[in-house]
Design an enzyme around this catalytic site. Sequence first.
Site, PDB file in Angstrom:
ATOM      1  CE  LYS A 195      -3.563   2.490   2.512  1.00 20.06           C
ATOM      2  NZ  LYS A 195      -4.581   2.465   3.549  1.00 20.06           N
ATOM      3  CE  LYS A 248      -5.959   2.066  -0.694  1.00 16.25           C
ATOM      4  NZ  LYS A 248      -6.275   2.253   0.659  1.00 16.25           N
TER       5      LYS A 248
HETATM    6  C1  PBG Z   1      -7.499   3.597   5.318  1.00 12.37           C
HETATM    7  C2  PBG Z   1      -7.721   3.436   3.859  1.00 12.37           C
HETATM    8  C3  PBG Z   1      -7.492   4.364   2.826  1.00 12.37           C
HETATM    9  C4  PBG Z   1      -7.997   3.800   1.659  1.00 12.37           C
HETATM   10  C5  PBG Z   1      -8.468   2.534   1.989  1.00 12.37           C
HETATM   11  N1  PBG Z   1      -8.274   2.324   3.356  1.00 12.37           N
HETATM   12  C6  PBG Z   1      -6.971   5.733   2.869  1.00 12.37           C
HETATM   13  C7  PBG Z   1      -5.622   6.033   3.353  1.00 12.37           C
HETATM   14  O1  PBG Z   1      -4.789   5.160   3.549  1.00 12.37           O
HETATM   15  O2  PBG Z   1      -5.411   7.211   3.585  1.00 12.37           O
HETATM   16  C8  PBG Z   1      -8.009   4.466   0.309  1.00 12.37           C
HETATM   17  C9  PBG Z   1      -9.045   3.968  -0.658  1.00 12.37           C
HETATM   18  C10 PBG Z   1      -9.309   4.858  -1.814  1.00 12.37           C
HETATM   19  O3  PBG Z   1      -8.659   5.900  -2.031  1.00 12.37           O
HETATM   20  O4  PBG Z   1     -10.223   4.505  -2.572  1.00 12.37           O
HETATM   21  N2  PBG Z   1      -6.295   3.249   5.822  1.00 12.37           N
END
Ligand code: PBG
Length: 324
Positions: A195, A248
């Site tokens: 991520k 992601k």
């Molecule tokens: C929370 C989380 C996030 C997303 C999914 N879970 C945001 C972040 O890490 O700030 C992003 C999903 C998206 O942008 O569609 N940790």
Amino acid sequence: MLFPEYRARRMRQSDAFRRLVRETELSANDLILPLFAVEGKNNRNPIPSMPGHAQLSVDLLTDKVREAADAGVPAVILFGLPDKKDSLATRAYAADGIVPKAVRAAKKAVPDMAVITDVCLCQYTDHGHCGMVEKGVIDNDASLDLLAKTALSHAEAGADMVAPSDMMDGRVAEIRALLDDKGHAHVPIMAYSAKYCSSFYGPFREAADSAPQFGDRRTYQMDPANAQEALREVTMDVEEGADIIMVKPALPYLDIICRIREEIDLPVAAYNVSGEFAMIKAAAEKGWIDEERVMMETLTAIKRAGADMILTYFAIEAARRLKG
Ligand code: PBG
């Protein structure tokens, strides 16, 4: 294979030939729909930067789950917006918290729908970080127990799968151990493994009200410049017991999806995140692109790169298109 003996265009000349040689087939079975749950009744707060999406109270969210099932979508992933935030994220792991409530309602209404829950603390902490904060610093080890308790509260409500997105080190093992200990050995973990610290999450943070109140997420989410490190992150989660690993965002990280698909023998999920969705919606609104075609091309490309499943805000639209 040289021209004129080989003519690449021969197999492209008809729709029938193109179908025969098609290498990637997107299916509704590949899609997971993210949904945002809020407290209240008949409560629908549209998310301006994500046209067609809204924070939904549990009753309306349940309708959405039915709609997704009718379109042929096999799974949803739930995010919760709690009634209150505090420094200990107490509403993240409360049995009567927003996600457990939404899980119970969704499973009751559509038992066959796979209900996945996002496990993180950022929507529940007053500082908006994904872990505990000690003197302005994210405390990795102090966060693990709370993340595991959060996952357990979702499993106890009937979640089919939990998906930790916090990026704390060691959280998959901690969650696996607690779930096993409490009789949830059958609940799989989809780990947000690679991520990235991405600017493509902007619309989501509005949707989930989860923007960090100080600093940024660079000490826990990955540097977009790194690829080797993604393999280390993924390997760590595999060894800790992840059942599915996630990359992601998706589009700017297709190379990562491709490498992980080649090197890791577990299902790979890709998250087509909020910013990727918003860009397509915005350009389509201006009449600059054909929304439906760009949506299908995007999802097909993510699958072609190696994703077995895609978390996408387009899930219902794409599934309908694939059916029709
Ligand atoms: C929370 C989380 C996030 C997303 C999914 N879970 C945001 C972040 O890490 O700030 C992003 C999903 C998206 O942008 O569609 N940790």
